[in-house]
Design an enzyme around this catalytic site. Structure first.
Site: not given
Length: 333
Positions: A138, A191
């Site tokens: 997001s 990540k």
């Protein structure tokens, strides 16, 4: 109705507070910058983060942290470096046990703890009902425009994960549930380091083939590392693993990608270190993961190379070459 206070008037805190206003929830946004708070209350904007966006006119913000006193649920939307301090301050103010929703994606700057454990350590036990991490692929810049997005409410407490899921879900934000706290929080943190590497490679001049290779092999490293630390392999095939990895490695909204791109265009991290003023979680995450992987003997070649670029001034072009010339191996081993 649960009274919710969103702590942090940055981009993600503002976007999440607007989601709750859209959902007709009782919510107040707290921030420490009076100019941002006035911007939100008086002009229905947060121009520092969203220059051309008009926020919901019912969104209210404050600089008074006492607003947390009678809260039922607190959303911590601040950098990892600020979580400890805010938990201590909040813990002294709240009058009843609260659900704390973590949105930070990283590790404690000194102890390297996951954020849920930091919250449990610094919130008084009699003031903490549970911790739920609201995380996944997001960007605030899209959520504030009500673009379709899916994220995950991850918690050891199924009941409170359900409450958070219902609180935030609507026609543009779909929230799933998860219970692998270890795997999910490692996935969304790690990540960021891979996204720095993605930006570096793009800055050097490599294209889509390279990015596909990086995401795929980066996922392999995330799984290897996460499982070694107690996460479940299947978690990394979901929103808090491959989902967050894709969006952060490919989007110009990502600070981690932007930082890496700057490093790649200069073929050196020196310019970044001398000029950066933003919080780039992946830069510190790369150091944490590199050190833990060395200690536990986990093979992390991409993380190792981005660490050397960031902290040993290795040239990105040389790092890319060294990754390609490693000993040949079976893909799944």
């Amino acid at each position: 109705m649960l009274k919710t206070v969103v702590i942090g008037s940055g981009s993600w805190g503002t976007a999440l507070a607007q989601v709750l206003v859209d959902n007709a929830r009782e919510v107040v946004l707290w921030g420490k910058n009076p100019k941002e708070i006035d911007d939100i209350n008086l002009r229905h904007q947060n121009t520092r983060f969203f220059p051309d966006v008009t926020l919901h006119e019912s969104l209210k913000a404050t600089c008074d942290l006492n607003v947390v006193r009678d809260a039922d649920l607190l959303v911590l939307s601040v950098p990892t470096i600020a979580v400890e301090e805010l938990c201590i301050k909040i813990g002294a103010l709240v009058e009843k046990p609260v659900i704390v929703v973590n949105t930070s994606k990283g590790f404690h700057p000194q102890t390297n703890e996951r954020m849920s454990n930091v919250i449990r350590r610094f919130m008084p036990k009699d003031k903490l009902k549970s911790v739920v991490s609201l995380i996944g692929p997001s960007h605030a810049e899209e959520v504030v425009l009500r673009m379709l997005t899916t994220i995950c409410a991850v918690s050891l407490c199924e009941e409170d994960a359900c409450s958070v899921q219902e609180l935030f879900s609507n026609e543009y934000l779909r929230v799933y549930r998860g219970d692998d706290e270890v795997g999910s929080e490692i996935g969304v943190a790690l990540k960021n380091a891979i996204a720095v590497a993605s930006g570096v490679l793009s800055g050097v001049g490599y294209g889509d083939n390279t990015k596909a290779a990086l995401i795929t092999r980066g996922l392999a490293e995330m799984i290897r590392y996460g499982v070694a630390l107690g996460g479940r392999a299947e978690t990394f095939m979901g929103l808090t693993g491959i989902g967050d990895l894709i969006v952060t490695c490919t989007s110009v909204h990502s600070r981690n990608f932007q930082a890496g791109y700057e490093i790649g265009t200069h073929n050196s991290a020196r310019y970044f270190w001398e000029n950066n003023t933003k919080t780039v979680e992946g830069v510190r995450t790369a150091k944490v993961v590199y050190e833990v992987a060395k200690q536990k003997q986990i093979d992390m070649p991409i993380v190792e190379e981005i660490y050397r670029v960031l902290y040993e001034d290795k040239k990105p072009q040389q790092s890319a070459r060294d990754l390609m010339l490693r000993d040949l191996k079976h893909e799944m081993k």
